[in-house]
Write a protein that holds these residues in place. Structure first.
Motif, PDB file in Angstrom:
ATOM      1  N   ALA A 179       0.828  -1.209   0.000  1.00 50.82           N
ATOM      2  CA  ALA A 179       0.000   0.000   0.000  1.00 50.82           C
ATOM      3  C   ALA A 179       0.862   1.259   0.000  1.00 50.82           C
ATOM      4  CB  ALA A 179      -0.933  -0.008   1.206  1.00 50.82           C
ATOM      5  N   MET A 180       1.935   1.242   0.803  1.00 54.62           N
ATOM      6  CA  MET A 180       2.810   2.418   0.850  1.00 54.62           C
ATOM      7  C   MET A 180       3.514   2.612  -0.482  1.00 54.62           C
ATOM      8  SD  MET A 180       4.488   2.457   4.669  1.00 54.62           S
ATOM      9  CE  MET A 180       5.181   0.810   4.513  1.00 54.62           C
ATOM     10  N   THR A 181       3.938   1.500  -1.087  1.00 54.16           N
ATOM     11  CA  THR A 181       4.595   1.602  -2.392  1.00 54.16           C
ATOM     12  C   THR A 181       3.623   2.145  -3.436  1.00 54.16           C
ATOM     13  OG1 THR A 181       5.998  -0.292  -1.826  1.00 54.16           O
ATOM     14  CG2 THR A 181       5.873   0.334  -4.146  1.00 54.16           C
ATOM     15  N   PHE A 182       2.369   1.658  -3.392  1.00 58.57           N
ATOM     16  CA  PHE A 182       1.359   2.148  -4.334  1.00 58.57           C
ATOM     17  C   PHE A 182       1.126   3.647  -4.152  1.00 58.57           C
ATOM     18  CE2 PHE A 182      -3.020   3.316  -5.213  1.00 58.57           C
ATOM     19  CZ  PHE A 182      -3.178   2.890  -6.522  1.00 58.57           C
ATOM     20  N   MET A 183       1.014   4.096  -2.924  1.00 58.88           N
ATOM     21  CA  MET A 183       0.751   5.509  -2.658  1.00 58.88           C
ATOM     22  C   MET A 183       1.869   6.382  -3.217  1.00 58.88           C
ATOM     23  SD  MET A 183      -0.013   7.323   1.010  1.00 58.88           S
ATOM     24  CE  MET A 183       1.581   6.829   1.682  1.00 58.88           C
ATOM     25  N   ILE A 184       3.097   5.874  -3.144  1.00 53.84           N
ATOM     26  CA  ILE A 184       4.241   6.652  -3.629  1.00 53.84           C
ATOM     27  C   ILE A 184       4.255   6.697  -5.155  1.00 53.84           C
ATOM     28  CG2 ILE A 184       6.756   6.696  -3.781  1.00 53.84           C
ATOM     29  CD1 ILE A 184       6.748   5.489  -0.919  1.00 53.84           C
ATOM     30  N   VAL A 185       4.159   5.534  -5.786  1.00 56.60           N
ATOM     31  CA  VAL A 185       4.328   5.497  -7.243  1.00 56.60           C
ATOM     32  C   VAL A 185       3.129   6.078  -7.977  1.00 56.60           C
ATOM     33  CG1 VAL A 185       5.865   3.518  -7.111  1.00 56.60           C
ATOM     34  CG2 VAL A 185       3.417   3.133  -7.458  1.00 56.60           C
ATOM     35  N   ALA A 186       1.933   6.095  -7.342  1.00 56.08           N
ATOM     36  CA  ALA A 186       0.748   6.648  -7.995  1.00 56.08           C
ATOM     37  C   ALA A 186       0.646   8.157  -7.828  1.00 56.08           C
ATOM     38  CB  ALA A 186      -0.513   5.983  -7.439  1.00 56.08           C
ATOM     39  N   SER A 187       1.536   8.745  -7.046  1.00 55.24           N
ATOM     40  CA  SER A 187       1.504  10.191  -6.828  1.00 55.24           C
ATOM     41  C   SER A 187       1.731  10.932  -8.149  1.00 55.24           C
ATOM     42  CB  SER A 187       2.583  10.589  -5.823  1.00 55.24           C
ATOM     43  OG  SER A 187       2.654  11.995  -5.721  1.00 55.24           O
ATOM     44  N   PRO A 188       0.942  12.011  -8.431  1.00 53.72           N
ATOM     45  CA  PRO A 188       1.021  12.699  -9.728  1.00 53.72           C
ATOM     46  C   PRO A 188       2.068  13.804  -9.782  1.00 53.72           C
ATOM     47  CG  PRO A 188      -0.755  13.640  -8.453  1.00 53.72           C
ATOM     48  CD  PRO A 188      -0.157  12.547  -7.590  1.00 53.72           C
ATOM     49  N   CYS A 189       3.110  13.718  -8.975  1.00 57.10           N
ATOM     50  CA  CYS A 189       4.094  14.812  -8.909  1.00 57.10           C
ATOM     51  C   CYS A 189       4.671  15.142 -10.280  1.00 57.10           C
ATOM     52  CB  CYS A 189       5.233  14.435  -7.966  1.00 57.10           C
ATOM     53  SG  CYS A 189       4.685  14.044  -6.302  1.00 57.10           S
ATOM     54  N   ALA A 190       5.114  14.115 -11.019  1.00 53.89           N
ATOM     55  CA  ALA A 190       5.758  14.358 -12.312  1.00 53.89           C
ATOM     56  C   ALA A 190       4.779  14.957 -13.310  1.00 53.89           C
ATOM     57  CB  ALA A 190       6.334  13.050 -12.854  1.00 53.89           C
ATOM     58  N   VAL A 191       3.504  14.554 -13.244  1.00 55.26           N
ATOM     59  CA  VAL A 191       2.504  15.106 -14.161  1.00 55.26           C
ATOM     60  C   VAL A 191       2.323  16.597 -13.917  1.00 55.26           C
ATOM     61  CG1 VAL A 191       0.074  15.029 -14.830  1.00 55.26           C
ATOM     62  CG2 VAL A 191       1.312  12.909 -14.413  1.00 55.26           C
ATOM     63  N   VAL A 192       2.242  16.984 -12.636  1.00 54.80           N
ATOM     64  CA  VAL A 192       2.050  18.393 -12.301  1.00 54.80           C
ATOM     65  C   VAL A 192       3.262  19.215 -12.712  1.00 54.80           C
ATOM     66  CG1 VAL A 192       1.645  20.004 -10.407  1.00 54.80           C
ATOM     67  CG2 VAL A 192       0.502  17.794 -10.410  1.00 54.80           C
ATOM     68  N   LEU A 193       4.452  18.645 -12.565  1.00 52.26           N
ATOM     69  CA  LEU A 193       5.680  19.378 -12.881  1.00 52.26           C
ATOM     70  C   LEU A 193       5.961  19.411 -14.379  1.00 52.26           C
ATOM     71  CD1 LEU A 193       7.968  20.798 -11.271  1.00 52.26           C
ATOM     72  CD2 LEU A 193       9.269  18.682 -11.452  1.00 52.26           C
ATOM     73  N   ALA A 194       5.153  18.720 -15.173  1.00 47.51           N
ATOM     74  CA  ALA A 194       5.443  18.599 -16.606  1.00 47.51           C
ATOM     75  C   ALA A 194       5.190  19.884 -17.383  1.00 47.51           C
ATOM     76  CB  ALA A 194       4.598  17.473 -17.205  1.00 47.51           C
TER      77      ALA A 194
END
Length: 670
Positions: free
Chosen positions: A292-307
């Motif tokens: 669950a913790m791994t999923f929460m990290i990798v599904a985060s949209p940080c890169a999309v927002v920074l694009a």
């Protein structure tokens, strides 16, 4: 990591929703602080790892690991708590909680590695932010803090550059930087204007030439009249416009942020479901928590927002360094969508300064062309009229000797009269009324020798030139023709815009049809609309916009301001542009170089391509890592590395547009 929404500025703010607002003067310090904390977290992690591998006492390597958690996680954790108080979900806080959760189930090394990678990503992001801002702020730092002001009696006084007022005269010694925008009154020198205009070779300056604050004087001393206060100089306007650009988000960015808010809530709900549902069916707690913790990290949209924002803001900064001030990320995005361009004529496609192009002695005058030019320039020399200055300038360029004009009299709307070498000489408009003008197509090779004065006047007018008749002792002896000349590179700029947009630019002008048609023919423009009042230009722009076309209008005069305001993008020529026009425009071409317009459109299109590439990269990483975690076993450190790596990757990809080579490449594409 959360997005960096603002990245460049002068006295502006670099905004990060997760870390508050960072003033432009503090951004470098902030970046350095981030690097230090990340470095500290890495050192502590390595100490803990070494202790764990060597079999040292548990309390020792646990101490190192706890120090690593504190050094790398205190800032995002604190900001995340503040965001929660404001009823906002902060992804940084979720990352810290994931690391703490890993430690709670005995995966302290994995959690510490997550913190290190997370902190390193934040440091790289902060450094990228500082680099983007510095690329523009460096221009402002070129402006000197003090200047030498000359008093009425020529006395010198060193004052703060900010205290210079319009009309003051400053002395600029060799090797000094100019403290304000102004006009050269006396002296001659070469001035390095690369910081403002991008010119690679110092520009020769003489009385009457314009100079800019922050540019570097060469070997001569100049006396310069201040035309703009320090806060209104080109450099200050760069700062203000870039600041406005940072505070205005592009449509793509606004859409992404709107989606992100809903996506983040859905991501947290999916994480809880991924943990709770299998737990109800007896799955192992430790394995579920890690997944669950791994999923929460990798599904985060940080890169999309920074694009989105880094490429657009980097393009704005690059264009500003090369003499095009784009007021917002919205404008930079719209420039790339341009599929039709409309130009004003005078001062935009042309220099706005008349030049002598025709010299015709009349039959029976006994004068050669050179003698007629000398006569006309001698009587015009005391006049301040633009046509008179053009005649005198042409005579000096031809090396013609000028005689003294005695008893000079200027009659507005009529012309000038003076005695030259003892004879009464006049120069002015023809005697016939304007209604006598006939506008027809005239072959360029039409014979003119032997035409009467009326025939010469008609012929010159039909060629789109302003007529000046020279008289001696009351008798016409010659006809001069003056015309506003196209700017250097106007034809190539029109051709480049035609290639870029797939449609020829249009010419919108208040001038009469003959003059407009001849200029359009020289530049390769087929769509010519002449005799337009300001409201007519607005109607013409709306007509061009019909059918969904995105129209960019380029102009410089007050009468162009309404058209610039209704266009999808309004571009003002900054050299002689009226204040109202500069205010109405979305972008300003500082050095009046038409080649900059297709270049900035091409740069905008490249920025849009980078945004699309970033979104594809970010989405691919997220989808791949999420599928790996759901369908297989994705190690927590690898998930963190993939997520943070994609965030840094899209940020650095956008910052490639800061390089000067990006502008040169855009120019070649145009």
């Amino acid at each position: 990591m959360s997005s960096t929404e603002g990245m460049v500025g002068v006295s502006v703010v670099a905004v990060r929703p997760d870390r508050g607002a960072v003033g432009s003067t503090a951004t470098g310090w902030f970046a350095l602080s981030e690097v230090r904390w990340a470095a500290g977290a890495l050192v502590l992690f390595l100490g803990g790892l070494a202790g764990w591998l060597s079999g040292a006492p548990a309390w020792l390597w646990w101490t190192f690991y706890l120090g690593c958690y504190a050094a790398g996680g205190w800032r995002p954790g604190l900001d995340g708590v503040r965001a929660l108080r404001g009823r906002s979900l902060d992804v940084d806080l979720l990352m810290v909680l994931a690391a703490v959760g890993a430690a709670a189930i005995g995966q302290v090394t994995d959690g510490a590695l997550l913190i290190v990678i997370f902190a390193t990503s934040g440091a790289l992001e902060a450094l990228a932010t500082a680099r983007t801002e510095a690329s523009v702020r460096g221009l402002l730092e070129l402006a000197p803090e003090t200047a030498v002001r000359l008093g009425p009696d020529g006395e010198e006084e060193r004052v703060a550059a900010a205290d210079l007022g319009v009309g003051d005269v400053m002395l600029v010694r060799p090797g000094a930087r100019l403290g304000a925008d102004g006009t050269v009154l006396a002296g001659a020198s070469e001035v390095d204007q690369a910081s403002v205009t991008g010119e690679s070779v110092p520009a020769e300056k003489a009385p009457g030439d314009r100079v800019f604050a922050g540019t570097l004087n060469g070997t001569g001393a100049l006396r310069v009249r201040v035309d703009r206060a320090a806060g209104e100089s080109v450099l200050a306007r760069i700062g203000a416009l870039v600041g406005e650009a940072i505070r205005t988000k592009a449509a793509t960015q606004l859409f992404i942020e709107k989606v992100e808010r809903r996506y983040s809530i859905g991501m947290v709900a999916a994480t809880l479901a991924l943990f709770a549902v299998p737990l109800l069916f007896g799955a192992a707690l430790r394995e579920l928590l890690l997944r669950a913790m791994t999923f929460m990290i990798v599904a985060s949209p940080c890169a999309v927002v920074l694009a989105t924002m880094p490429p657009l803001l980097a393009a704005i900064a690059n264009a500003g360094r090369n003499g095009v001030l784009v007021k917002s990320a919205v404008v930079m995005e719209r420039l790339g969508a341009t599929d039709r361009v409309a130009f004003d004529k005078t001062g935009t496609l042309t220099t706005g300064t008349p030049e002598l192009v025709t010299v015709r002695p009349l039959p029976g005058s006994g004068l050669t062309e050179r003698e007629l030019l000398a006569l006309a320039a001698s009587v015009e020399r005391p006049s301040e009229h633009p046509l008179a200055r053009a005649v005198v300038r042409a005579a000096r360029h031809a090396g013609v000797r000028l005689a003294d004009a005695e008893g000079f009299v200027a009659r507005p709307g009529v012309g000038v009269v003076a005695r030259v070498d003892g004879r009464l000489v006049g120069a002015g408009a023809p005697a016939e009324p304007p209604s006598a003008r006939v506008e027809v197509d005239v072959p360029a090779n039409r014979p003119t020798v032997g035409l009467s004065m009326e025939g010469q006047v008609r012929d010159v007018r039909e060629r789109g030139q302003t007529v000046v008749v020279v008289r001696r002792d009351g008798r016409p002896v010659g006809v001069l023709g003056l015309a506003d000349q196209p700017r250097a590179g106007a034809a190539s700029a029109v051709a480049a815009l035609t290639r870029l947009t797939g449609a020829q630019p249009a010419l919108l002008t208040g001038d009469h049809a003959g003059v407009a048609a001849r200029l359009a023919e020289r530049l390769g423009i087929a769509d010519v609309r002449s005799g337009l009042l300001p409201e007519d230009k607005v109607a013409a722009v709306r007509e061009l916009q019909a059918g969904g076309r995105r129209v960019t209008v380029v102009g410089d005069g007050v009468n162009d301001a309404p058209a610039l305001a209704v266009a999808d993008v309004g571009v003002a020529m900054g050299g002689a542009g009226a204040d109202l026009t500069l205010s109405a425009a979305d972008a300003v071409v500082v050095r009046d170089e038409l080649a900059s317009i297709p270049a900035v459109i091409a740069l905008s299109r490249r920025a849009r391509r980078v945004v699309i590439a970033n979104l594809v990269v970010a989405a691919t990483f997220i989808a791949g890592l999420v599928c790996w975690d759901l369908l297989g076993t994705l190690p927590l450190p690898l998930g963190v590395a993939g997520h943070e790596g994609s965030t840094v990757l899209v940020g650095l990809n956008g910052l490639r547009l800061l390089r000067q080579s990006a502008w040169h490449r855009a120019g070649r594409e145009a």
